[in-house]
Design an enzyme around this catalytic site. Sequence first.
Site, PDB file in Angstrom:
ATOM      1  CG  HIS A 174      19.406  21.979  -7.481  1.00  0.00           C
ATOM      2  ND1 HIS A 174      19.005  23.049  -7.824  1.00  0.00           N
ATOM      3  CD2 HIS A 174      18.911  20.869  -8.181  1.00  0.00           C
ATOM      4  CE1 HIS A 174      18.200  22.608  -8.912  1.00  0.00           C
ATOM      5  NE2 HIS A 174      18.058  21.091  -9.066  1.00  0.00           N
TER       6      HIS A 174
ATOM      7  CG  ASP B 187      17.181  27.381  -9.270  1.00  0.00           C
ATOM      8  OD1 ASP B 187      16.999  26.868  -8.209  1.00  0.00           O
ATOM      9  OD2 ASP B 187      16.569  28.689  -9.823  1.00  0.00           O
TER      10      ASP B 187
END
Length: 430
Positions: free
Chosen positions: A401, A405
């Site tokens: 992450h 995104d």
Amino acid sequence: MIEKILVPVLGESITEATVAKWLKKKGDRVEVDEAIIELETDKVNLEVPSPVNGTLSEINAKDGETVEVGALLGSISQSDDQVVEKREIKKIQPNKSENNVVNLDIGKKEPKVIEETIKEEAAEAEPLILTKEVNEDKPNFSNKNNQTLSPAVRKIVVENKINLESVRGSGKEGRVLKGDLIGIMGVNPQPSERKTKYGQEERIKMSRLRQTIAKRLKQAQENAALLTTFNEVDMTNIMEMRKENQEDFQSRYEIKLGFMSFFVKACVAALKTFPSVNAEIDGDEIIYKNYYNISFAVGTEKGLVVPVLRDADELSFADIEKNIKTISEKARDGKITIEDLQGGTFTISNGGVYGSMLSTPILNLPQSGVLGMHNIVERPIVVDGEIKIRPIMYLALSYDHRIIDGKESVSFLKMVKENLEDPRRLFLNI
């Protein structure tokens, strides 16, 4: 003449190895290029061949010892007599009979004598050991009542390895009934063979490969911001396409059309659209890879290895299937090399072959994404307002992450799903 056996160059960033085992003993004769010692590295096991013909005269590194690149493992002595003897041996041509049986000890016998000698040796052979071993593992069905056993009784006999000679049948004409086996099945089972052989617990040192796997998986958990997103794919169209074209595909390319080629193609198309999934973090920089090397997990007896399918975007369906088969066989045979494991940009892991319904795959650092495939199960789904039974596979995308995104990860997996549900898109590049 003494020839040294040295630890070869093991690959990029690998400076040491562990002596797994010597394949030859001190004093054994060895041939040039014959494997004499097996080394275990962090990633693969490799065999070191003999550089010359001769006799293994010295062993300097024992089993389990850690050795560095260039270290002395042992020595091979080669005398002048051995060199002459080897040259003479090369001049001898082995004789073969019509059934391709080779006899090197025949000398200068006439062809008829050779054939008779081979036939005599074949007649004297007693291949009974294998038969005896197989018979020992099977239940004894020599009971005269075997022909009258019901299917249910036969199943119990086979599953519990019951010797019918020790069972007295209570049925008509001594027929063995299901109730006759209940008493035998009520006997307390024996302790497990492993417990009897090794005791309550075993303590075994982890192999270098297992240590490396453990270390890298822990690093992935500690260093990456791991997150997993899920989706499902209807495999109907792919399964129909495989069924319709399997025979022609196999006859033309001499390889079966599997699922992996579809998944590799679908992932490559999605990686081109979402380049961050094919990127990696290096310090405070992001490295975007404009090539597509797909790693795929292969389970072996010694642990999980992840070889690489290079330049997957430039390969046809047939090329993908052939390369995956070749690399997988190398991995299972223990012949995988360091180069086969390096340079991957994205990983596909197929837990479905073991029956996994759903999982959260872990990253293969320094990569930023891994796709988890799972088993195909017929499930009820809604199609055009109607409930239908379709072959469904759950997909899982684990990603870092820090660089990817949520929008990108979900869109990536959705695109993979769309390409798989309508595989024609893979041929039209849309």
